[in-house]
Scaffold this motif. Structure first.
Motif, short mmCIF file in Angstrom:
data_model
loop_
_atom_site.label_atom_id
_atom_site.label_comp_id
_atom_site.label_asym_id
_atom_site.label_seq_id
_atom_site.Cartn_x
_atom_site.Cartn_y
_atom_site.Cartn_z
N GLU A 1 0.84 -1.19 0.00
CA GLU A 1 0.00 0.00 0.00
C GLU A 1 0.88 1.25 0.00
O GLU A 1 1.90 1.31 0.68
CB GLU A 1 -0.93 0.00 1.22
N GLY A 2 0.45 2.23 -0.80
CA GLY A 2 1.24 3.45 -0.94
C GLY A 2 2.13 3.46 -2.17
O GLY A 2 2.60 4.53 -2.57
N ASP A 3 2.35 2.29 -2.79
CA ASP A 3 3.16 2.25 -4.00
C ASP A 3 2.37 2.81 -5.19
O ASP A 3 1.15 2.98 -5.13
CB ASP A 3 3.57 0.81 -4.33
N SER A 4 3.12 3.10 -6.27
CA SER A 4 2.51 3.45 -7.56
C SER A 4 2.73 2.29 -8.52
O SER A 4 3.86 1.84 -8.71
CB SER A 4 3.12 4.73 -8.12
N ILE A 5 1.64 1.80 -9.10
CA ILE A 5 1.70 0.64 -10.00
C ILE A 5 1.60 1.11 -11.44
O ILE A 5 0.73 1.91 -11.79
CB ILE A 5 0.55 -0.35 -9.70
N GLU A 6 2.52 0.60 -12.29
CA GLU A 6 2.50 0.90 -13.72
C GLU A 6 2.19 -0.39 -14.48
O GLU A 6 2.97 -1.33 -14.46
CB GLU A 6 3.84 1.47 -14.17
N LEU A 7 1.02 -0.40 -15.12
CA LEU A 7 0.58 -1.57 -15.89
C LEU A 7 0.85 -1.34 -17.38
O LEU A 7 0.57 -0.25 -17.90
CB LEU A 7 -0.91 -1.81 -15.68
N HIS A 8 1.39 -2.35 -18.04
CA HIS A 8 1.65 -2.28 -19.48
C HIS A 8 0.86 -3.37 -20.19
O HIS A 8 0.72 -4.49 -19.69
CB HIS A 8 3.14 -2.46 -19.77
N CYS A 9 0.36 -3.01 -21.39
CA CYS A 9 -0.39 -3.94 -22.23
C CYS A 9 0.22 -3.90 -23.63
O CYS A 9 0.41 -2.81 -24.20
CB CYS A 9 -1.86 -3.55 -22.26
N LEU B 1 -1.27 3.71 -11.60
CA LEU B 1 -2.12 3.79 -10.41
C LEU B 1 -1.26 4.27 -9.26
O LEU B 1 -0.33 3.58 -8.84
CB LEU B 1 -2.74 2.42 -10.09
N GLU B 2 -1.58 5.46 -8.72
CA GLU B 2 -0.75 6.05 -7.68
C GLU B 2 -1.35 5.79 -6.30
O GLU B 2 -2.56 5.76 -6.13
CB GLU B 2 -0.60 7.56 -7.91
N ASN B 3 -0.42 5.63 -5.33
CA ASN B 3 -0.80 5.48 -3.92
C ASN B 3 -1.88 4.42 -3.76
O ASN B 3 -2.96 4.67 -3.22
CB ASN B 3 -1.26 6.84 -3.35
#
Length: 625
Positions: free
Chosen positions: A270-278, A307-309
């Motif tokens: 929790e608190g991370d920023s997730i970067e999704l690639h397609c 997706l931030e925080n």
């Protein structure tokens, strides 16, 4: 009969003559061709056989430009040579004779020198003969170049598409271009592989060739390497040169897609920023991508999502959908994202705990997490216990303070939470030891500190020799273990200060003795003696001065020694009659006597009046000083 015989004899003679001439005719041997590179020297030999010597021969050189038109450019009749100055190579040729060989030499060969050269030899008796040699001139072309198409080529194109062009310039004879794909020559196949070549003849006579490759592009061509091979001729051999390799940007639709978490790498908290690639396995800019969050019905029309925080609510399945705009076919894939969590630490009992001396302290700390946790307890930055439970037996005032519970997740760096527990130990005040209770000072003020343990927090009051210290001057602060008070006390003389600490369980006190120290600023001794005799010259007064800054005992000793010396001098003068009071020794006026008196001046910081003593122990008025 005789006429017939004569005719037969004549015929025989003619046949014999022709046979002799044929046997004795001049023979000329020459090479079929001589090859030379542009700018080099060409040598064309002409070998002949004849019974006539060189003096009986006529040798001529011709060149043939085509259509059987010959032009003579050299003649040698006997020993006489004639050169035609109207040819284009007159200044660059030479003809030499040696051992039945006529050697034609052409220096700095030009392209226009590529002609048929004829050597004709005629004898006086041997008849004549001739031979010819073709001179071939070669020019090495410039290195070939290749250019690929810049735009992408779709596999959906129904006709062949231009892949690239290859060009070689200024060669002679004409160079040949062959196209290769992955080291294999391409064979022309209608509607599959097509090659169009253009030959340009320069004003210099050299050739330039340009070749274009057109091909029906397939998906497999995305990794193929295309290049050209140029074959050209030089004197005596055939050479080859290759261009660099090019790749074609093949556009093809995706047949599969994938979706993944680009960052962070590893487990997510929790608190991370997730970067999704397609991304699909195709290469078509007209493809559209859509990322969907199936749990929350959120959509992003892009191939990348940030997706931030994030929180645990962002956990779930994310789907990637690729749409081909050419045929509107969809392909999809999904991935699951899990956000690890660590709830705030909870300490029981909560926040504050009051204990009696000698009792046992027991506290617990827990934090709900999706992963395995590790718990430790700290006090004043030092670890005091490990595990969820803190147990302290037989508590004392030293036990009091703030205990911090820290819960961490070892698998994920930076994933941590904490909570605190304040512990108070009940008991009557206990004043902590101070370095000094007897204070000697030269200062006008002194700072006193009273550090007290106990709970409830003790109240501290101060009493000094001249009364109670006002609350406004009593600076009290609450500590983890009790109360701390700091006061400033004025020092004018020796004094006593008392610190009183009290709470509902009792009292405690501490006495501070303050000793005021005085600095003697100046101690001066002056000795003056005047003599009225003319035989001696009065010595200038001697002044001895000693100043002390704190070493009072040393100063007092020095003063006593000075006084002792002064007393000895006065006694000696008195015995010698140098001081008034002994009859018959001196007759001095009062005014003069006051000048000759030995004066001792003593000063102290504790008295404001200076005492002047005469030799006879009388107090001197200030004016006489």
């Amino acid at each position: 009969m005789a006429v017939r015989d004569s005719a037969s004899l004549l015929v025989g003679l003619v046949v014999l003559l022709h046979t002799w001439r044929a046997w004795a005719a001049v023979e000329v041997n020459m090479k079929d061709k001589v090859e030379v590179n542009l700018g080099e020297k060409a040598q064309i030999p002409c070998l002949y056989t004849s019974d006539d010597g060189i003096g009986g021969l006529t040798i001529e050189w011709f060149y043939e430009k085509g259509l059987g038109v010959k032009k003579r450019f050299f003649q040698q009749a006997g020993l006489m040579k004639t050169v035609d100055n109207s040819t284009h190579f007159t200044e660059r040729i030479s003809v030499n004779h040696s051992n039945n060989t006529m050697m034609l030499t052409i220096r700095d060969v030009k392209l226009e020198d590529q002609l048929d050269y004829i050597c004709a030899v005629k004898g006086l008796t041997d008849g004549s003969g001739e031979g010819r040699t073709k001179l071939r001139v070669f020019v090495k072309p410039e290195p070939p170049t290749i250019e690929g198409v810049q735009n992408g080529i779709s596999v959906n194109e129904e006709v062949t598409s231009l892949v690239g062009s290859c060009e070689v310039k200024n060669g002679y004879p004409r160079p040949n271009i062959t196209w290769y794909k992955d080291n294999m020559p391409l064979r022309i196949n209608k509607n599959e592989v097509e090659v169009e070549s253009t030959v340009t003849t320069q004003s210099s006579g050299l050739f330039s060739v340009k070749s274009e490759l057109k091909k029906k592009i397939v998906k497999e061509d995305k990794d193929a390497l295309f290049y050209c091979e140029v074959t050209y001729f030089v004197a005596g051999s055939t050479m080859m040169s290759e261009t660099r390799q090019i790749n074609v940007n093949v556009l093809y639709p995706s047949t599969a897609v994938k979706i993944w978490v680009e960052s962070p790498k590893g487990k997510i908290k929790e608190g991370d920023s997730i970067e999704l690639h397609c991304k699909g396995d195709g290469n078509n800019p007209s493809s559209l991508f859509l990322i969907k969050y199936l749990k929350g019905n959120a959509n992003w029309e892009n191939d990348t999502v940030l997706l931030e925080n994030v929180t645990r609510q962002n956990s779930g399945v994310y789907e990637c959908i690729s749409t081909n705009t050419e045929n509107f076919e969809d392909i999809s894939n999904n991935t699951e994202v899990f956000v690890n969590y660590l709830d705030p630490a909870v300490v029981m009992p909560n926040n504050v705990m009051v204990m009696a001396k000698g009792n046992e302290l027991k506290a617990t700390c827990n934090a709900l997490s999706s992963l395995q946790t590790k718990t430790a307890w700290f006090k004043n930055g030092q670890e005091v216990s490990e595990g969820h439970t803190l147990i302290l037996k037989n508590v004392t005032f030293d036990t009091a303070g703030v205990y911090k519970c820290v819960v961490t997740v070892p698998e994920i760096e930076g994933m941590t939470t904490s909570s605190s527990l304040r512990v108070h130990v009940e008991g009557q005040p206990e004043i902590m030891e101070t370095p000094l209770t007897v204070i000697e000072t030269f200062d006008k003020t002194v700072e006193l500190v009273c550090d007290v343990r106990g709970y409830p927090a003790p109240t501290i009051t101060w009493i000094v020799s001249d009364g109670m210290v006002p609350d406004s001057d009593n600076h009290m602060t609450t500590t983890d273990y009790g109360t701390k008070s700091v006061v400033m006390v004025d020092v004018t003389s020796n004094a006593t200060a008392v610190c009183n600490a009290s709470n509902e369980h009792g009292t405690d006190m501490r006495t501070f003795n303050i000793k005021a120290k005085t600095i003697i600023n100046t101690t001066t001794a002056v000795i003056t003696t005047n003599y009225s005799t003319t035989a001696a010259t009065a010595s200038p007064p001697k002044t001895i001065k000693k100043e002390s800054n704190g070493f009072i005992i040393a100063v007092l000793i020095v003063c006593v020694l000075l006084l002792a010396i002064l007393g000895s001098v006065l006694y000696f003068l008195y015995k010698k009659g140098k001081i008034c009071g002994r009859a018959g020794k001196q007759d001095l006026t009062r005014e003069k006597s006051s000048k000759d008196n030995i004066v001792v001046e003593m000063k102290s910081d504790n008295t404001e009046e200076a005492i002047l003593l005469g030799v006879n122990g009388e107090k001197q008025p200030p004016n006489d000083q």
